[in-house]
Enzyme design. Sequence first.
Site, mmCIF file in Angstrom:
data_model
loop_
_atom_site.group_PDB
_atom_site.id
_atom_site.type_symbol
_atom_site.label_atom_id
_atom_site.label_comp_id
_atom_site.label_asym_id
_atom_site.label_seq_id
_atom_site.Cartn_x
_atom_site.Cartn_y
_atom_site.Cartn_z
ATOM 1 C CB SER A 1 12.838 0.699 3.883
ATOM 2 O OG SER A 1 13.140 -0.315 4.790
ATOM 3 C CG ASP B 1 5.340 -9.073 -6.296
ATOM 4 O OD1 ASP B 1 5.427 -8.323 -7.286
ATOM 5 O OD2 ASP B 1 6.327 -9.498 -5.672
ATOM 6 C CE LYS C 1 17.268 0.787 4.286
ATOM 7 N NZ LYS C 1 16.600 -0.340 4.939
#
Length: 544
Positions: free
Chosen positions: A289, A300, A314
């Site tokens: 999460s 990224d 998740k």
Amino acid sequence: MYKHLKKRYIIPVLASGMLFIGVSFKDDFFEVAKQIEIFTTLFKAVNSNYVDNVNPGDLMDKAIKNMLAELDPYTNYFNEQDVVKYKINNTGEYTGIGAVITRKEAKLIVKEIYKNYPADKAGLKVGDEIIEIGDISLADYKEDASQLLRGGKNAKVEIKYIRQGKTLKANLTLEEVDVKAVPYFSKIGEKTGYIVLNQFTAKASTQVKEALEQLKREGAVNIILDLRGNPGGLLNEAVSICNLFVPKNEIIVTTKSKTEKHNITFKTNREPIDTEIPLVVIVDGKSASASEIVAGALQDLDRAVIIGSRSFGKGLVQRPIDLCYGTQIKITISRYFTPSGRCIQALDYSHKDKDGKAIRTAASEYNAFKTRKGRTVYDGGGILPDVVLDETKLSTISEALIKNEGIFNFVTEYYYKNPNLGTTIPVISDLDFANFKAFLKREKISFDTETELALKKTLAAAKKEKIDASITNEYQQLLLALQKSEENMLNQNQKEIKNLILDEIIKRYQYKEGLYLYYTKNNSEIKKAIGILNNEMEYKKILN
């Protein structure tokens, strides 16, 4: 003329769309109202006519929770008692005894003690079985007994507990307990700052910020952020933690939902602490999460090197909604997407197999995305680290030993056989490992692997159909073969299991803080992180 025609064309399309939405909403509303009416009449009929007395609250609690279980494991109903626990998880603060208590097979076991809190001061130890709280015996107590250990500050609680077969008593005075999101940070060597983040509570970003600033003052020129085992928490805290390392106005995460108001883009909104300091983030299969939001965003944006094993996967976002009478629902409202556009949700809860289990996205169906510098990353199965370390992923047998309390119970016995170990770090010898295997056999600790469960299920069915006598020999042969296979797995993963035993031993004598200190000197993942940070060329090569 053209403009006039264009208007005539567009307006009916919008209108028809609104009409469709209106009709759809009306149909949904009618269906919901219909089902509520059916349930209400049924509920009244059961309460009025059932042969025995029933508890309406218990019935409704079970009905709601079973209904929500059909959706996903994160959409949960909280009754009044549950709400208190949920708030503790989000804030890390409560008034209690300062210990983690779990119920296992109708037993209330002390799983962890927080240093210098009431349980610790009263002499409780990990592994103690609490059997009585105040004047309430827990033998037949069906409610959440941990609530009996909470109350007003300075309230007195007397408990009875069993330790190594002896029944003992303790008097505890409740205190305000603050479970830290950052339980440990320190400098490793001359250059590296190490920060452990356990959960994303409301104080998580503040505590990480304080740790980061303190480590920089002490001379740290690179940072390790350890997210192993971190199950997540508050999404906005994940964004704020990323903000410590990336500039203002960077997109960290986007949430998408069928409901427009839940479509939100979360950007950093403060000036960062340090956008240049080299950073390594460690994750494992239990990093989930909010942990994956941090790891995924920093990956990224090419801001950190991610190492370890693939994270949990998740990609769903929940929001608490207050209901009447102090109850609450935590409901999945959207999916989140990392800056490159990835949703890393691994399980598809809208499609389930014949056993009712959500289907995992196949690796062949992962989609490729690009980081800011053009590196290829994938969606669909958690965050795959830039540097994958096999030792971060536990073997199946080790997972079973954690789940079935095999290691936990063995170390409880070890602790009382070696009461004076103190801060000495023992060596887990081959003899210790042999004793561990003998302990598992003596205590008849089941591994409950899928094969073992299937075999037990087969025998149960055979007994039901009264054909068990005819397959007894074959069953025993299969059982022996399975037990031999499990022992082989124990031997094959001996090094990993020895490390897990040692970790648990260190926690018993030196609390969690002692384990983190040991990790800074001996943990292979941390050593790998330091090696990457100390090699500027390798660090830049990974990110480019």
